[in-house]
Design an enzyme around this catalytic site. Structure first.
Site, PDB file in Angstrom:
ATOM      1  N   HIS A  99     -58.790 -11.195 -20.606  1.00  0.00           N
ATOM      2  CA  HIS A  99     -60.188 -11.509 -20.280  1.00  0.00           C
ATOM      3  C   HIS A  99     -60.414 -11.311 -18.776  1.00  0.00           C
ATOM      4  O   HIS A  99     -61.431 -10.760 -18.363  1.00  0.00           O
ATOM      5  CB  HIS A  99     -60.513 -12.981 -20.593  1.00  0.00           C
ATOM      6  CG  HIS A  99     -60.382 -13.377 -22.025  1.00  0.00           C
ATOM      7  ND1 HIS A  99     -59.713 -14.495 -22.434  1.00  0.00           N
ATOM      8  CD2 HIS A  99     -60.863 -12.801 -23.169  1.00  0.00           C
ATOM      9  CE1 HIS A  99     -59.796 -14.617 -23.746  1.00  0.00           C
ATOM     10  NE2 HIS A  99     -60.468 -13.597 -24.223  1.00  0.00           N
TER      11      HIS A  99
ATOM     12  N   LYS B 161     -65.453 -24.299 -35.950  1.00  0.00           N
ATOM     13  CA  LYS B 161     -64.167 -23.799 -35.447  1.00  0.00           C
ATOM     14  C   LYS B 161     -63.401 -24.903 -34.718  1.00  0.00           C
ATOM     15  O   LYS B 161     -64.004 -25.705 -33.998  1.00  0.00           O
ATOM     16  CB  LYS B 161     -64.451 -22.638 -34.466  1.00  0.00           C
ATOM     17  CG  LYS B 161     -63.535 -21.443 -34.643  1.00  0.00           C
ATOM     18  CD  LYS B 161     -64.053 -20.258 -33.862  1.00  0.00           C
ATOM     19  CE  LYS B 161     -62.950 -19.302 -33.518  1.00  0.00           C
ATOM     20  NZ  LYS B 161     -63.452 -18.133 -32.776  1.00  0.00           N
TER      21      LYS B 161
HETATM   22  P1  ADP Z   1     -63.777 -13.858 -29.743  1.00  0.00           P
HETATM   23  O1  ADP Z   1     -63.642 -15.186 -30.411  1.00  0.00           O
HETATM   24  O2  ADP Z   1     -65.191 -13.362 -29.613  1.00  0.00           O
HETATM   25  O3  ADP Z   1     -62.805 -12.781 -30.203  1.00  0.00           O
HETATM   26  P2  ADP Z   1     -62.157 -13.983 -27.391  1.00  0.00           P
HETATM   27  O4  ADP Z   1     -62.202 -15.089 -26.400  1.00  0.00           O
HETATM   28  O5  ADP Z   1     -60.908 -13.843 -28.181  1.00  0.00           O
HETATM   29  O6  ADP Z   1     -63.420 -14.211 -28.272  1.00  0.00           O
HETATM   30  O7  ADP Z   1     -62.463 -12.587 -26.706  1.00  0.00           O
HETATM   31  C1  ADP Z   1     -63.621 -12.349 -25.959  1.00  0.00           C
HETATM   32  C2  ADP Z   1     -63.669 -10.892 -25.522  1.00  0.00           C
HETATM   33  O8  ADP Z   1     -62.515 -10.574 -24.749  1.00  0.00           O
HETATM   34  C3  ADP Z   1     -63.666  -9.880 -26.663  1.00  0.00           C
HETATM   35  O9  ADP Z   1     -64.465  -8.776 -26.292  1.00  0.00           O
HETATM   36  C4  ADP Z   1     -62.234  -9.445 -26.744  1.00  0.00           C
HETATM   37  O10 ADP Z   1     -62.106  -8.157 -27.282  1.00  0.00           O
HETATM   38  C5  ADP Z   1     -61.869  -9.465 -25.286  1.00  0.00           C
HETATM   39  N1  ADP Z   1     -60.418  -9.604 -25.115  1.00  0.00           N
HETATM   40  C6  ADP Z   1     -59.604 -10.512 -25.664  1.00  0.00           C
HETATM   41  N2  ADP Z   1     -58.319 -10.314 -25.284  1.00  0.00           N
HETATM   42  C7  ADP Z   1     -58.336  -9.235 -24.472  1.00  0.00           C
HETATM   43  C8  ADP Z   1     -57.323  -8.494 -23.770  1.00  0.00           C
HETATM   44  N3  ADP Z   1     -56.033  -8.807 -23.841  1.00  0.00           N
HETATM   45  N4  ADP Z   1     -57.723  -7.446 -23.036  1.00  0.00           N
HETATM   46  C9  ADP Z   1     -59.033  -7.133 -22.979  1.00  0.00           C
HETATM   47  N5  ADP Z   1     -60.022  -7.744 -23.625  1.00  0.00           N
HETATM   48  C10 ADP Z   1     -59.681  -8.798 -24.361  1.00  0.00           C
END
Ligand code: ADP
Length: 152
Positions: free
Chosen positions: A17, A41
């Site tokens: 992120h 959730k």
């Molecule tokens: P969600 O519950 O919407 O999947 P997340 O917190 O898991 O929420 O992810 C939020 C955003 O960050 C999404 O666009 C996801 O694809 C992106 N994301 C998650 N992990 C990574 C990573 N390792 N690298 C890049 N983007 C990521």
């Protein structure tokens, strides 16, 4: 002013992120990191903890804001007048999932979704894996920014 919403659960914020937000800042005037609240959730970290992890990680970055929202992401974008959604892509599974959401969002509102490919070195990181490592007392600190620490 070009503002983008970066929505997610951030349970917790990971280096993946972090990388997307850092790179998003170069493309937009403001990145609004938006923690989606889904009543059905179960989260490992409270909303306050998740918010603080992100705020502390970006305390020196004036272009990053942290908010929380309920309901449809596009409705929230309309409410605050944001025209872009930022999402990260890690792999083909992310692509298929994100494609369906982006198409649906475009049917609902004139909002463009902008995708950034993950940095190779953080592409394998997922919040769910971080939670597993934490639950099993592993060293999670290599997967998250320094602001994310578990107090036991
Ligand atoms: P969600 O519950 O919407 O999947 P997340 O917190 O898991 O929420 O992810 C939020 C955003 O960050 C999404 O666009 C996801 O694809 C992106 N994301 C998650 N992990 C990574 C990573 N390792 N690298 C890049 N983007 C990521």
């Amino acid at each position: 002013m070009r503002r983008a919403l970066f929505p997610g659960s951030f349970d917790p914020l990971t280096l993946g992120h972090y990388d997307i937000i850092k790179r998003g800042v170069k493309l937009f005037d403001e990145i609004i990191v938006a923690i989606g609240i889904n009543a059905s959730k179960k989260y490992m970290f409270s909303l306050e903890e998740r918010k603080k992890f992100i705020e502390d990680a970006f305390k020196d970055e004036a272009k990053v804001k942290v908010v929380s929202y309920e309901g449809l992401t596009v409705n929230y974008c309309k409410e605050i007048g944001v025209k872009f959604i930022l999402r990260g892509l890690r792999n083909p599974a992310d692509f298929e999932f994100e494609k369906a959401i982006a198409h649906t969002n475009r049917d609902l509102a004139p909002i463009e979704t902008v995708f950034l490919l993950t940095a190779a070195k953080t592409s394998y990181i997922a919040s769910s894996i971080v939670r597993d490592v934490i639950r099993n007392d592993g060293d999670y600190t290599k997967l998250v920014p320094k602001s994310v620490r578990v107090i036991k």
